[in-house]
Design a protein around this motif. Structure first.
Motif, PDB file in Angstrom:
ATOM      1  N   GLY A 182       0.779  -1.228   0.000  1.00  0.00           N
ATOM      2  CA  GLY A 182       0.000   0.000   0.000  1.00  0.00           C
ATOM      3  C   GLY A 182       0.809   1.276   0.000  1.00  0.00           C
ATOM      4  N   ARG A 183       2.122   1.175   0.156  1.00  0.00           N
ATOM      5  CA  ARG A 183       2.933   2.404   0.187  1.00  0.00           C
ATOM      6  C   ARG A 183       2.959   3.071  -1.171  1.00  0.00           C
ATOM      7  N   HIS A 184       3.033   2.276  -2.244  1.00  0.00           N
ATOM      8  CA  HIS A 184       3.175   2.837  -3.588  1.00  0.00           C
ATOM      9  C   HIS A 184       1.891   2.637  -4.386  1.00  0.00           C
ATOM     10  N   THR A 185       1.506   3.666  -5.092  1.00  0.00           N
ATOM     11  CA  THR A 185       0.326   3.576  -5.957  1.00  0.00           C
ATOM     12  C   THR A 185       0.690   3.668  -7.430  1.00  0.00           C
ATOM     13  N   GLU A 186       1.970   3.895  -7.722  1.00  0.00           N
ATOM     14  CA  GLU A 186       2.416   4.001  -9.118  1.00  0.00           C
ATOM     15  C   GLU A 186       3.700   3.203  -9.266  1.00  0.00           C
ATOM     16  N   TRP A 187       3.719   2.255 -10.206  1.00  0.00           N
ATOM     17  CA  TRP A 187       4.802   1.286 -10.264  1.00  0.00           C
ATOM     18  C   TRP A 187       6.144   1.900 -10.646  1.00  0.00           C
ATOM     19  N   ARG A 188       6.138   2.941 -11.481  1.00  0.00           N
ATOM     20  CA  ARG A 188       7.413   3.567 -11.861  1.00  0.00           C
ATOM     21  C   ARG A 188       8.089   4.220 -10.651  1.00  0.00           C
ATOM     22  N   THR A 189       7.276   4.842  -9.820  1.00  0.00           N
ATOM     23  CA  THR A 189       7.810   5.431  -8.588  1.00  0.00           C
ATOM     24  C   THR A 189       8.388   4.349  -7.688  1.00  0.00           C
ATOM     25  N   MET A 190       7.719   3.210  -7.651  1.00  0.00           N
ATOM     26  CA  MET A 190       8.198   2.116  -6.811  1.00  0.00           C
ATOM     27  C   MET A 190       9.518   1.562  -7.328  1.00  0.00           C
ATOM     28  N   VAL A 191       9.689   1.453  -8.637  1.00  0.00           N
ATOM     29  CA  VAL A 191      10.957   0.989  -9.198  1.00  0.00           C
ATOM     30  C   VAL A 191      12.098   1.856  -8.691  1.00  0.00           C
ATOM     31  N   ARG A 192      11.931   3.157  -8.803  1.00  0.00           N
ATOM     32  CA  ARG A 192      13.000   4.080  -8.386  1.00  0.00           C
ATOM     33  C   ARG A 192      13.242   4.014  -6.879  1.00  0.00           C
ATOM     34  N   ASP A 214      16.833 -13.846  -5.890  1.00  0.00           N
ATOM     35  CA  ASP A 214      16.234 -13.104  -6.995  1.00  0.00           C
ATOM     36  C   ASP A 214      14.796 -13.551  -7.246  1.00  0.00           C
ATOM     37  N   ALA A 215      14.543 -14.869  -7.116  1.00  0.00           N
ATOM     38  CA  ALA A 215      13.190 -15.387  -7.318  1.00  0.00           C
ATOM     39  C   ALA A 215      12.248 -14.879  -6.230  1.00  0.00           C
ATOM     40  N   ASN A 216      12.714 -14.872  -4.989  1.00  0.00           N
ATOM     41  CA  ASN A 216      11.889 -14.363  -3.889  1.00  0.00           C
ATOM     42  C   ASN A 216      11.593 -12.882  -4.072  1.00  0.00           C
ATOM     43  N   LEU A 217      12.613 -12.131  -4.467  1.00  0.00           N
ATOM     44  CA  LEU A 217      12.425 -10.701  -4.699  1.00  0.00           C
ATOM     45  C   LEU A 217      11.445 -10.469  -5.840  1.00  0.00           C
ATOM     46  N   ALA A 218      11.573 -11.259  -6.896  1.00  0.00           N
ATOM     47  CA  ALA A 218      10.672 -11.107  -8.043  1.00  0.00           C
ATOM     48  C   ALA A 218       9.230 -11.427  -7.663  1.00  0.00           C
ATOM     49  N   ARG A 219       9.013 -12.471  -6.864  1.00  0.00           N
ATOM     50  CA  ARG A 219       7.647 -12.813  -6.442  1.00  0.00           C
ATOM     51  C   ARG A 219       7.035 -11.696  -5.596  1.00  0.00           C
ATOM     52  N   TRP A 220       7.827 -11.165  -4.689  1.00  0.00           N
ATOM     53  CA  TRP A 220       7.326 -10.088  -3.842  1.00  0.00           C
ATOM     54  C   TRP A 220       7.027  -8.841  -4.676  1.00  0.00           C
ATOM     55  N   LEU A 221       7.934  -8.493  -5.596  1.00  0.00           N
ATOM     56  CA  LEU A 221       7.721  -7.327  -6.446  1.00  0.00           C
ATOM     57  C   LEU A 221       6.504  -7.494  -7.348  1.00  0.00           C
ATOM     58  N   ARG A 222       6.283  -8.700  -7.837  1.00  0.00           N
ATOM     59  CA  ARG A 222       5.131  -8.943  -8.709  1.00  0.00           C
ATOM     60  C   ARG A 222       3.836  -8.573  -7.981  1.00  0.00           C
ATOM     61  N   THR A 223       3.733  -8.974  -6.720  1.00  0.00           N
ATOM     62  CA  THR A 223       2.544  -8.655  -5.929  1.00  0.00           C
ATOM     63  C   THR A 223       2.446  -7.153  -5.672  1.00  0.00           C
ATOM     64  N   GLN A 224       3.570  -6.556  -5.304  1.00  0.00           N
ATOM     65  CA  GLN A 224       3.579  -5.127  -5.022  1.00  0.00           C
ATOM     66  C   GLN A 224       3.255  -4.296  -6.260  1.00  0.00           C
ATOM     67  N   PHE A 225       3.799  -4.697  -7.393  1.00  0.00           N
ATOM     68  CA  PHE A 225       3.571  -3.943  -8.626  1.00  0.00           C
ATOM     69  C   PHE A 225       2.131  -4.086  -9.103  1.00  0.00           C
ATOM     70  N   ALA A 226       1.528  -5.234  -8.847  1.00  0.00           N
ATOM     71  CA  ALA A 226       0.131  -5.409  -9.219  1.00  0.00           C
ATOM     72  C   ALA A 226      -0.742  -4.410  -8.476  1.00  0.00           C
ATOM     73  N   ASP A 227      -0.408  -4.162  -7.215  1.00  0.00           N
ATOM     74  CA  ASP A 227      -1.152  -3.180  -6.428  1.00  0.00           C
ATOM     75  C   ASP A 227      -0.839  -1.750  -6.858  1.00  0.00           C
ATOM     76  N   ALA A 228       0.303  -1.574  -7.551  1.00  0.00           N
ATOM     77  CA  ALA A 228       0.716  -0.232  -7.977  1.00  0.00           C
ATOM     78  C   ALA A 228       0.422   0.021  -9.456  1.00  0.00           C
ATOM     79  N   GLY A 229      -0.424  -0.822 -10.043  1.00  0.00           N
ATOM     80  CA  GLY A 229      -0.881  -0.551 -11.400  1.00  0.00           C
ATOM     81  C   GLY A 229      -0.221  -1.328 -12.509  1.00  0.00           C
ATOM     82  N   LEU A 230       0.600  -2.334 -12.168  1.00  0.00           N
ATOM     83  CA  LEU A 230       1.252  -3.122 -13.212  1.00  0.00           C
ATOM     84  C   LEU A 230       0.965  -4.604 -12.952  1.00  0.00           C
ATOM     85  N   ALA A 231      -0.117  -5.072 -13.515  1.00  0.00           N
ATOM     86  CA  ALA A 231      -0.538  -6.447 -13.312  1.00  0.00           C
ATOM     87  C   ALA A 231      -0.361  -7.253 -14.595  1.00  0.00           C
TER      88      ALA A 231
END
Length: 216
Positions: free
Chosen positions: A102-112, A149-166
């Motif tokens: 819930g911290r990020h609502t826009e995925w590009r901002t979250m990447v940075r 890397d796999a664990n990080l990718a799984r976590w990011l996938r969930t976070q990014f889906a909530d931030a507009g990239l599903a």
């Protein structure tokens, strides 16, 4: 006078308590020695570099006999692998705590933001930079890097889906590839500058965002 008469009798309850606790000090000493050896190895990694670290040098720095070190680590690369795995766990805990759901609502901002915090972790932990941005050092260590890397990718996938990239493709795993792109940039920066600079983070962010934008 017989030996049985000259020695005071030890109560059976006390003998049982001594027996139950007999193995504990040995185990505690072993754990303490391992911790000292690992701490010394981590200091040496930073001070003298991976190539010059050796079991004899770790013995000298930690005051742990090399025979005790060899009981747990067959060579220095096994120690590097253990240290790498410890830092992987700390890094993941740090990133997940810094970026709760819930911290990020826009995925590009979250990447940075994630890249900036990743760089901050490595820049604040010199041993982590050496071990994770120069490794892996063995097949076991290689597997640990892949798992991280796999664990990080799984976590990011969930976070990014909530931030507009599903709906990112899973075969091949687009998020895992994005993680690889980011770490490739950080490794390049570390090898050339000895740190993860703002410029490198900026390039890493642009590369990851450009790649993921295909599916935005």
């Amino acid at each position: 006078m017989s030996d049985s008469l000259s020695r005071p009798a030890v109560p059976s309850a006390l003998r049982a308590a001594r027996t139950r606790g007999a193995g504990r000090p040995v185990q505690e000493r072993s754990q303490e020695r391992i911790a000292r050896a690992l701490a010394a190895a981590e200091r040496l990694v930073v001070e003298v570099g991976l190539e010059r670290v050796s079991i004899p040098e770790i013995e000298k720095a930690s005051k742990v006999p090399r025979a005790s070190i060899y009981q747990y680590f067959p060579d220095k690369y096994a120690i590097f692998s253990r240290l790498s795995q410890d830092h992987m766990q700390r890094y993941m805990a740090f990133i997940m705590a810094a970026h709760p759901a819930g911290r990020h609502t826009e995925w590009r901002t979250m990447v940075r933001a994630v890249l900036a915090d990743t760089a901050a972790y490595y820049n604040a932990n010199a041993a982590a930079s050496v071990l994770l941005l120069k490794g892996p050092f063995s097949s076991t260590d290689h597997d640990a890097h892949l798992a991280k890397d796999a664990n990080l990718a799984r976590w990011l996938r969930t976070q990014f889906a909530d931030a507009g990239l599903a709906k990112l493709p899973e075969v091949p795993d687009v998020m895992a590839l994005a993680v690889e792109i980011a770490f490739a940039c950080l490794k390049y920066g570390y090898s050339h500058e000895g740190r993860a600079s703002e410029a490198i983070c900026d390039h890493a962010g642009k590369a990851v965002i450009s790649y993921l934008a295909i599916w935005a």
